[in-house]
Design a protein around this motif. Structure first.
Motif, PDB file in Angstrom:
ATOM      1  N   VAL A   4       0.829  -1.206   0.000  1.00 33.08           N
ATOM      2  CA  VAL A   4       0.000   0.000   0.000  1.00 33.08           C
ATOM      3  C   VAL A   4       0.864   1.256   0.000  1.00 33.08           C
ATOM      4  O   VAL A   4       0.619   2.185  -0.771  1.00 33.08           O
ATOM      5  CB  VAL A   4      -0.973   0.012   1.196  1.00 33.08           C
ATOM      6  N   SER A   5       1.884   1.297   0.844  1.00 30.80           N
ATOM      7  CA  SER A   5       2.726   2.493   0.928  1.00 30.80           C
ATOM      8  C   SER A   5       3.452   2.751  -0.381  1.00 30.80           C
ATOM      9  O   SER A   5       3.553   3.898  -0.832  1.00 30.80           O
ATOM     10  CB  SER A   5       3.723   2.382   2.085  1.00 30.80           C
ATOM     11  N   GLU A   6       3.935   1.694  -1.029  1.00 30.45           N
ATOM     12  CA  GLU A   6       4.614   1.852  -2.319  1.00 30.45           C
ATOM     13  C   GLU A   6       3.624   2.327  -3.388  1.00 30.45           C
ATOM     14  O   GLU A   6       3.928   3.223  -4.176  1.00 30.45           O
ATOM     15  CB  GLU A   6       5.222   0.518  -2.772  1.00 30.45           C
ATOM     16  N   PHE A   7       2.457   1.715  -3.385  1.00 28.36           N
ATOM     17  CA  PHE A   7       1.443   2.058  -4.376  1.00 28.36           C
ATOM     18  C   PHE A   7       0.967   3.499  -4.192  1.00 28.36           C
ATOM     19  O   PHE A   7       0.772   4.224  -5.168  1.00 28.36           O
ATOM     20  CB  PHE A   7       0.276   1.072  -4.296  1.00 28.36           C
ATOM     21  N   ALA A   8       0.815   3.902  -2.943  1.00 29.62           N
ATOM     22  CA  ALA A   8       0.414   5.278  -2.656  1.00 29.62           C
ATOM     23  C   ALA A   8       1.464   6.246  -3.190  1.00 29.62           C
ATOM     24  O   ALA A   8       1.129   7.275  -3.790  1.00 29.62           O
ATOM     25  CB  ALA A   8       0.229   5.468  -1.152  1.00 29.62           C
ATOM     26  N   GLU A   9       2.720   5.900  -3.010  1.00 24.37           N
ATOM     27  CA  GLU A   9       3.802   6.777  -3.463  1.00 24.37           C
ATOM     28  C   GLU A   9       3.849   6.894  -4.986  1.00 24.37           C
ATOM     29  O   GLU A   9       3.980   7.990  -5.517  1.00 24.37           O
ATOM     30  CB  GLU A   9       5.141   6.248  -2.943  1.00 24.37           C
ATOM     31  N   ILE A  10       3.699   5.778  -5.693  1.00 22.76           N
ATOM     32  CA  ILE A  10       3.824   5.848  -7.154  1.00 22.76           C
ATOM     33  C   ILE A  10       2.582   6.440  -7.820  1.00 22.76           C
ATOM     34  O   ILE A  10       2.682   6.979  -8.916  1.00 22.76           O
ATOM     35  CB  ILE A  10       4.180   4.483  -7.796  1.00 22.76           C
ATOM     36  N   ALA A  49      -5.883   3.141 -11.051  1.00 19.89           N
ATOM     37  CA  ALA A  49      -5.651   4.280 -10.147  1.00 19.89           C
ATOM     38  C   ALA A  49      -5.455   5.562 -10.949  1.00 19.89           C
ATOM     39  O   ALA A  49      -6.021   6.611 -10.606  1.00 19.89           O
ATOM     40  CB  ALA A  49      -4.441   4.018  -9.262  1.00 19.89           C
ATOM     41  N   ILE A  50      -4.693   5.487 -12.022  1.00 21.23           N
ATOM     42  CA  ILE A  50      -4.458   6.664 -12.865  1.00 21.23           C
ATOM     43  C   ILE A  50      -5.769   7.113 -13.500  1.00 21.23           C
ATOM     44  O   ILE A  50      -6.054   8.314 -13.594  1.00 21.23           O
ATOM     45  CB  ILE A  50      -3.378   6.370 -13.937  1.00 21.23           C
ATOM     46  N   LEU A  51      -6.587   6.170 -13.928  1.00 16.88           N
ATOM     47  CA  LEU A  51      -7.900   6.506 -14.481  1.00 16.88           C
ATOM     48  C   LEU A  51      -8.759   7.210 -13.442  1.00 16.88           C
ATOM     49  O   LEU A  51      -9.389   8.232 -13.730  1.00 16.88           O
ATOM     50  CB  LEU A  51      -8.608   5.246 -14.995  1.00 16.88           C
ATOM     51  N   LEU A  52      -8.778   6.702 -12.216  1.00 16.93           N
ATOM     52  CA  LEU A  52      -9.566   7.331 -11.147  1.00 16.93           C
ATOM     53  C   LEU A  52      -9.071   8.743 -10.847  1.00 16.93           C
ATOM     54  O   LEU A  52      -9.879   9.656 -10.641  1.00 16.93           O
ATOM     55  CB  LEU A  52      -9.526   6.469  -9.883  1.00 16.93           C
ATOM     56  N   ILE A  53      -7.778   8.920 -10.833  1.00 19.55           N
ATOM     57  CA  ILE A  53      -7.205  10.256 -10.600  1.00 19.55           C
ATOM     58  C   ILE A  53      -7.671  11.206 -11.690  1.00 19.55           C
ATOM     59  O   ILE A  53      -8.089  12.340 -11.423  1.00 19.55           O
ATOM     60  CB  ILE A  53      -5.664  10.181 -10.545  1.00 19.55           C
TER      61      ILE A  53
END
Length: 114
Positions: A4-10, A49-53
């Motif tokens: 989660v922490s890595e995914f949040a960062e990228i 995630a990029i799509l949601l952003i």
């Protein structure tokens, strides 16, 4: 796989946002370790995630985002984007109308002072 922490960062999404998106069934972890319940995301999760952003930046509501994510083919995404564009254009038109009304009101106040 990303913790989660890595995914949040990228992705730039906070851990809280990732939890919220998982609760809302928008972006669920690719894998949850049954022993420690750690959540992991994969490259496919990154795309979503990029799509949601992008959808959030375009002003999509959570419900609208849910509609997009349920349609795994993204077949209706173009239709939703066109609808969103039309809604934004209507808001722009309304705001321009309000600006004109303000200008007219200001101009009428100046005329009365003269």
């Amino acid at each position: 796989m990303y913790k989660v922490s890595e995914f949040a960062e990228i992705t730039g999404l906070s851990k809280n946002t990732l939890r919220y998106y998982a609760e809302e069934k928008l972006l669920e972890p690719a894998y949850i370790d049954p022993n420690n319940h750690y959540r992991y995301y994969d490259d496919g999760s990154y795309f979503l995630a990029i799509l949601l952003i992008k959808l959030r930046r375009l002003g999509f509501t959570i419900q609208e985002m849910r509609t997009v994510m349920k349609d795994e083919s993204f077949e209706n995404l173009e239709k939703l984007l066109v609808q969103k564009k039309e809604k934004i254009q209507m808001q722009i038109d309304d705001l321009e109308e309000q600006l004109e009304e303000i200008d007219d009101f200001l101009a009428s106040g100046k005329e009365e002072q003269e």
